[in-house]
Design a protein around this motif. Structure first.
Motif, PDB file in Angstrom:
ATOM      1  N   HIS A   1       0.816  -1.213   0.000  1.00  0.00           N
ATOM      2  CA  HIS A   1       0.000   0.000   0.000  1.00  0.00           C
ATOM      3  C   HIS A   1       0.850   1.263   0.000  1.00  0.00           C
ATOM      4  O   HIS A   1       0.435   2.276  -0.548  1.00  0.00           O
ATOM      5  CB  HIS A   1      -0.963   0.006   1.188  1.00  0.00           C
ATOM      6  CG  HIS A   1      -2.263  -0.640   0.869  1.00  0.00           C
ATOM      7  ND1 HIS A   1      -3.352   0.068   0.449  1.00  0.00           N
ATOM      8  CD2 HIS A   1      -2.639  -1.940   0.882  1.00  0.00           C
ATOM      9  CE1 HIS A   1      -4.349  -0.764   0.208  1.00  0.00           C
ATOM     10  NE2 HIS A   1      -3.939  -1.980   0.468  1.00  0.00           N
ATOM     11  N   GLY A   2       2.013   1.218   0.589  1.00  0.00           N
ATOM     12  CA  GLY A   2       2.889   2.383   0.605  1.00  0.00           C
ATOM     13  C   GLY A   2       3.685   2.558  -0.672  1.00  0.00           C
ATOM     14  O   GLY A   2       4.315   3.596  -0.880  1.00  0.00           O
ATOM     15  N   ASN A   3       3.675   1.537  -1.536  1.00  0.00           N
ATOM     16  CA  ASN A   3       4.489   1.575  -2.750  1.00  0.00           C
ATOM     17  C   ASN A   3       3.739   1.098  -3.991  1.00  0.00           C
ATOM     18  O   ASN A   3       4.367   0.729  -4.988  1.00  0.00           O
ATOM     19  CB  ASN A   3       5.721   0.688  -2.567  1.00  0.00           C
ATOM     20  CG  ASN A   3       6.651   1.222  -1.516  1.00  0.00           C
ATOM     21  OD1 ASN A   3       7.411   2.142  -1.746  1.00  0.00           O
ATOM     22  ND2 ASN A   3       6.573   0.648  -0.323  1.00  0.00           N
ATOM     23  N   HIS A   4       2.409   1.076  -3.925  1.00  0.00           N
ATOM     24  CA  HIS A   4       1.637   0.543  -5.043  1.00  0.00           C
ATOM     25  C   HIS A   4       1.999   1.252  -6.342  1.00  0.00           C
ATOM     26  O   HIS A   4       2.139   2.459  -6.399  1.00  0.00           O
ATOM     27  CB  HIS A   4       0.130   0.639  -4.779  1.00  0.00           C
ATOM     28  CG  HIS A   4      -0.313   1.944  -4.201  1.00  0.00           C
ATOM     29  ND1 HIS A   4      -1.304   2.024  -3.269  1.00  0.00           N
ATOM     30  CD2 HIS A   4       0.098   3.213  -4.403  1.00  0.00           C
ATOM     31  CE1 HIS A   4      -1.486   3.285  -2.936  1.00  0.00           C
ATOM     32  NE2 HIS A   4      -0.659   4.017  -3.613  1.00  0.00           N
ATOM     33  N   GLY A   5       2.167   0.447  -7.387  1.00  0.00           N
ATOM     34  CA  GLY A   5       2.479   1.000  -8.690  1.00  0.00           C
ATOM     35  C   GLY A   5       3.935   1.384  -8.903  1.00  0.00           C
ATOM     36  O   GLY A   5       4.295   1.884  -9.960  1.00  0.00           O
ATOM     37  N   HIS A   6       4.792   1.146  -7.896  1.00  0.00           N
ATOM     38  CA  HIS A   6       6.226   1.441  -8.015  1.00  0.00           C
ATOM     39  C   HIS A   6       6.922   0.160  -8.451  1.00  0.00           C
ATOM     40  O   HIS A   6       6.929  -0.827  -7.718  1.00  0.00           O
ATOM     41  CB  HIS A   6       6.782   1.932  -6.680  1.00  0.00           C
ATOM     42  CG  HIS A   6       8.145   2.553  -6.794  1.00  0.00           C
ATOM     43  ND1 HIS A   6       9.244   1.839  -7.184  1.00  0.00           N
ATOM     44  CD2 HIS A   6       8.561   3.828  -6.572  1.00  0.00           C
ATOM     45  CE1 HIS A   6      10.302   2.641  -7.189  1.00  0.00           C
ATOM     46  NE2 HIS A   6       9.900   3.859  -6.823  1.00  0.00           N
ATOM     47  N   ILE A   7       7.518   0.173  -9.621  1.00  0.00           N
ATOM     48  CA  ILE A   7       8.044  -1.062 -10.200  1.00  0.00           C
ATOM     49  C   ILE A   7       9.189  -1.661  -9.385  1.00  0.00           C
ATOM     50  O   ILE A   7       9.403  -2.869  -9.395  1.00  0.00           O
ATOM     51  CB  ILE A   7       8.464  -0.856 -11.674  1.00  0.00           C
ATOM     52  CG1 ILE A   7       8.568  -2.210 -12.387  1.00  0.00           C
ATOM     53  CG2 ILE A   7       9.743  -0.054 -11.774  1.00  0.00           C
ATOM     54  CD1 ILE A   7       8.571  -2.122 -13.876  1.00  0.00           C
TER      55      ILE A   7
ATOM     56  N   PRO B   1       5.757  -6.319 -12.357  1.00  0.00           N
ATOM     57  CA  PRO B   1       6.660  -6.862 -13.370  1.00  0.00           C
ATOM     58  C   PRO B   1       8.095  -6.782 -12.868  1.00  0.00           C
ATOM     59  O   PRO B   1       8.413  -5.942 -12.025  1.00  0.00           O
ATOM     60  CB  PRO B   1       6.441  -5.946 -14.579  1.00  0.00           C
ATOM     61  CG  PRO B   1       5.757  -4.746 -14.068  1.00  0.00           C
ATOM     62  CD  PRO B   1       5.113  -5.082 -12.771  1.00  0.00           C
ATOM     63  N   ILE B   2       8.939  -7.655 -13.373  1.00  0.00           N
ATOM     64  CA  ILE B   2      10.334  -7.641 -12.937  1.00  0.00           C
ATOM     65  C   ILE B   2      11.251  -7.450 -14.142  1.00  0.00           C
ATOM     66  O   ILE B   2      10.900  -7.793 -15.267  1.00  0.00           O
ATOM     67  CB  ILE B   2      10.716  -8.928 -12.175  1.00  0.00           C
ATOM     68  CG1 ILE B   2      10.442 -10.169 -13.026  1.00  0.00           C
ATOM     69  CG2 ILE B   2      10.004  -9.003 -10.843  1.00  0.00           C
ATOM     70  CD1 ILE B   2      10.907 -11.458 -12.382  1.00  0.00           C
ATOM     71  N   THR B   3      12.421  -6.907 -13.869  1.00  0.00           N
ATOM     72  CA  THR B   3      13.400  -6.706 -14.928  1.00  0.00           C
ATOM     73  C   THR B   3      14.101  -8.023 -15.242  1.00  0.00           C
ATOM     74  O   THR B   3      14.060  -8.975 -14.447  1.00  0.00           O
ATOM     75  CB  THR B   3      14.452  -5.675 -14.494  1.00  0.00           C
ATOM     76  OG1 THR B   3      15.130  -6.187 -13.336  1.00  0.00           O
ATOM     77  CG2 THR B   3      13.822  -4.330 -14.164  1.00  0.00           C
ATOM     78  N   LYS B   4      14.777  -8.085 -16.378  1.00  0.00           N
ATOM     79  CA  LYS B   4      15.481  -9.303 -16.772  1.00  0.00           C
ATOM     80  C   LYS B   4      16.578  -9.637 -15.765  1.00  0.00           C
ATOM     81  O   LYS B   4      16.789 -10.808 -15.426  1.00  0.00           O
ATOM     82  CB  LYS B   4      16.079  -9.152 -18.166  1.00  0.00           C
ATOM     83  CG  LYS B   4      16.777 -10.440 -18.627  1.00  0.00           C
ATOM     84  CD  LYS B   4      17.180 -10.399 -20.056  1.00  0.00           C
ATOM     85  CE  LYS B   4      17.823 -11.659 -20.558  1.00  0.00           C
ATOM     86  NZ  LYS B   4      18.463 -12.543 -19.651  1.00  0.00           N
ATOM     87  N   SER B   5      17.270  -8.626 -15.243  1.00  0.00           N
ATOM     88  CA  SER B   5      18.344  -8.896 -14.287  1.00  0.00           C
ATOM     89  C   SER B   5      17.795  -9.531 -13.005  1.00  0.00           C
ATOM     90  O   SER B   5      18.401 -10.443 -12.447  1.00  0.00           O
ATOM     91  CB  SER B   5      19.125  -7.617 -13.961  1.00  0.00           C
ATOM     92  OG  SER B   5      18.274  -6.647 -13.404  1.00  0.00           O
ATOM     93  N   VAL B   6      16.627  -9.068 -12.547  1.00  0.00           N
ATOM     94  CA  VAL B   6      15.998  -9.672 -11.361  1.00  0.00           C
ATOM     95  C   VAL B   6      15.530 -11.082 -11.688  1.00  0.00           C
ATOM     96  O   VAL B   6      15.733 -12.017 -10.911  1.00  0.00           O
ATOM     97  CB  VAL B   6      14.820  -8.804 -10.866  1.00  0.00           C
ATOM     98  CG1 VAL B   6      14.010  -9.528  -9.801  1.00  0.00           C
ATOM     99  CG2 VAL B   6      15.323  -7.478 -10.333  1.00  0.00           C
TER     100      VAL B   6
ATOM    101  N   TRP C   1      14.639 -21.461  -9.192  1.00  0.00           N
ATOM    102  CA  TRP C   1      13.550 -22.136  -9.903  1.00  0.00           C
ATOM    103  C   TRP C   1      12.254 -22.100  -9.105  1.00  0.00           C
ATOM    104  O   TRP C   1      11.177 -22.001  -9.675  1.00  0.00           O
ATOM    105  CB  TRP C   1      13.927 -23.565 -10.283  1.00  0.00           C
ATOM    106  CG  TRP C   1      14.018 -24.509  -9.113  1.00  0.00           C
ATOM    107  CD1 TRP C   1      15.122 -24.809  -8.371  1.00  0.00           C
ATOM    108  CD2 TRP C   1      12.946 -25.268  -8.555  1.00  0.00           C
ATOM    109  NE1 TRP C   1      14.801 -25.689  -7.379  1.00  0.00           N
ATOM    110  CE2 TRP C   1      13.470 -26.007  -7.470  1.00  0.00           C
ATOM    111  CE3 TRP C   1      11.588 -25.393  -8.852  1.00  0.00           C
ATOM    112  CZ2 TRP C   1      12.690 -26.855  -6.691  1.00  0.00           C
ATOM    113  CZ3 TRP C   1      10.818 -26.244  -8.072  1.00  0.00           C
ATOM    114  CH2 TRP C   1      11.376 -26.961  -7.012  1.00  0.00           C
ATOM    115  N   GLN C   2      12.350 -22.146  -7.756  1.00  0.00           N
ATOM    116  CA  GLN C   2      11.135 -22.111  -6.941  1.00  0.00           C
ATOM    117  C   GLN C   2      10.422 -20.770  -7.092  1.00  0.00           C
ATOM    118  O   GLN C   2       9.203 -20.709  -7.210  1.00  0.00           O
ATOM    119  CB  GLN C   2      11.453 -22.346  -5.453  1.00  0.00           C
ATOM    120  CG  GLN C   2      12.162 -23.627  -5.141  1.00  0.00           C
ATOM    121  CD  GLN C   2      13.670 -23.449  -5.068  1.00  0.00           C
ATOM    122  OE1 GLN C   2      14.252 -22.592  -5.719  1.00  0.00           O
ATOM    123  NE2 GLN C   2      14.317 -24.287  -4.277  1.00  0.00           N
ATOM    124  N   ALA C   3      11.188 -19.672  -7.088  1.00  0.00           N
ATOM    125  CA  ALA C   3      10.593 -18.342  -7.227  1.00  0.00           C
ATOM    126  C   ALA C   3       9.984 -18.167  -8.617  1.00  0.00           C
ATOM    127  O   ALA C   3       8.895 -17.605  -8.755  1.00  0.00           O
ATOM    128  CB  ALA C   3      11.643 -17.268  -6.971  1.00  0.00           C
TER     129      ALA C   3
END
Length: 199
Positions: free
Chosen positions: A22-28, A36-41, A47-49
């Motif tokens: 709630h404090g960071n909604h919409g912050h990528i 969504p996540i970046t390719k580096s992340v 594999w579990q994640a």
């Protein structure tokens, strides 16, 4: 005594809490609910994640792992209390399995629990993602582009029909994000009040 105004700063308590969402909604970079996540992340995920976060239907079972949290020291008594309560419940479940059979406990406890978890994950996803049409996708912000208000407007209201009331009007998600202190039984009323302003 005058109450301080509520803060909309990111919550420092835990990296995976709903309060942080709630404090960071919409912050990528700082949100943690179906962002969504970046390719580096992605490349750093085990594999579990990857399975739990990115593979359907496994992703619909991710809620229990969302609850596995990192807590601060001042929360220790609450964590211990919660752990004791969980131990009691699991003891009761094992006792019930011995007394009534694993199949009965699975039908009466685990099946409803599974439906709840899948429903909660699906609803959360639907609130934070628009249609696949590129022109209607929900925006995500980073850095100075992000603000509490701008982030709060990166979710959708959805009507779940008869389930809307059963789930405490959570389909009224925009007002829930803009004013999380409003109790669920006033969400419809609050949504009606902000619609003339937001459209």
């Amino acid at each position: 005594m005058k109450q301080p105004a509520p803060s909309h700063k990111p919550c420092p308590v835990s990296p995976r809490s709903h309060k942080k969402h709630h404090g960071n909604h919409g912050h990528i970079d700082n949100d943690e609910s179906w962002h969504p996540i970046t390719k580096s992340v992605y490349d750093e995920l085990g594999w579990q994640a990857r399975l739990g976060r990115l593979s359907f239907p496994a992703s619909l079972l991710s809620f229990p792992f969302y609850l596995v949290d990192l807590f601060s020291k001042h929360q220790r008594p609450m964590v211990v209390t919660s752990d004791v309560c969980l131990a009691v419940v699991y003891t009761l479940l094992v006792t019930a399995m011995v007394a009534f059979g694993a199949g009965t406990v699975a039908k009466l406890y685990w099946a409803p629990w599974l439906v709840y978890v899948m429903w909660l994950d699906a609803v959360t996803y639907l609130h934070h993602h628009g249609p696949h049409d590129e022109t209607m996708k929900m925006p995500w912000y980073r850095g100075k582009e992000w603000s509490y208000l701008r982030g709060g407007l990166t979710c959708l209201d959805r009507d779940y029909g008869v389930l809307h009331r059963v789930t405490h009007d959570i389909g009224t998600h925009v007002v829930h994000h803009l004013f999380p202190q409003i109790p669920h039984y006033h969400l419809r009323e609050a949504t009606a009040a902000i619609k003339p302003i937001l459209g």
